[in-house]
Design a protein around this motif. Structure first.
Motif, short mmCIF file in Angstrom:
data_model
loop_
_atom_site.label_atom_id
_atom_site.label_comp_id
_atom_site.label_asym_id
_atom_site.label_seq_id
_atom_site.Cartn_x
_atom_site.Cartn_y
_atom_site.Cartn_z
N GLU A 10 0.83 -1.19 0.00
CA GLU A 10 0.00 0.00 0.00
C GLU A 10 0.88 1.25 0.00
O GLU A 10 1.86 1.33 0.73
CB GLU A 10 -0.88 -0.03 1.26
CG GLU A 10 -1.85 1.08 1.38
CD GLU A 10 -2.67 0.91 2.65
OE1 GLU A 10 -2.58 1.79 3.51
OE2 GLU A 10 -3.37 -0.11 2.77
N LYS A 50 5.37 -0.15 8.42
CA LYS A 50 4.02 -0.41 7.95
C LYS A 50 3.26 -1.46 8.76
O LYS A 50 2.06 -1.57 8.65
CB LYS A 50 4.05 -0.85 6.48
CG LYS A 50 4.27 0.29 5.53
CD LYS A 50 4.09 -0.14 4.10
CE LYS A 50 4.27 1.02 3.18
NZ LYS A 50 4.01 0.68 1.79
N ASN A 75 1.23 4.49 1.27
CA ASN A 75 0.74 5.44 2.27
C ASN A 75 1.87 6.34 2.79
O ASN A 75 1.70 7.01 3.79
CB ASN A 75 0.07 4.71 3.43
CG ASN A 75 0.95 3.67 4.06
OD1 ASN A 75 2.11 3.54 3.72
ND2 ASN A 75 0.38 2.92 4.99
#
Length: 81
Positions: A35, A44, A37
């Motif tokens: 992902e 993460k 982000n």
């Protein structure tokens, strides 16, 4: 004697693959870590990863400072009394 003859059957049943099924969690982890982000991959994983990262950095900095202190102490000449 009868129990000894039944032992191989019990051992085969204990290691049978039909006794339980495990869920594959790899695709979920892949989605989490891929992902976008803005976080580095080593953070993460969540709160536990952040705590481990900060503890590691704290120990690294403290160990470096401790090493530098003892290098400075070792480089100073001893005073003669």
């Amino acid at each position: 004697m009868n129990r000894l003859l039944n032992l191989p059957v019990a051992a085969v049943r204990a290691f049978s693959s039909s006794s339980r099924t495990l869920k594959n969690k790899v695709p979920e982890a892949q989605k989490l870590f891929q992902e976008d982000n803005g976080l580095p991959v080593h953070i993460k994983g969540g709160t536990s990863d952040v705590l481990l990262y900060r503890a590691t950095m704290l120990l690294t900095v403290a160990g470096t400072c401790y090493s530098i202190y003892w290098l400075l102490v070792a480089s100073m000449p001893k005073k003669k009394q």
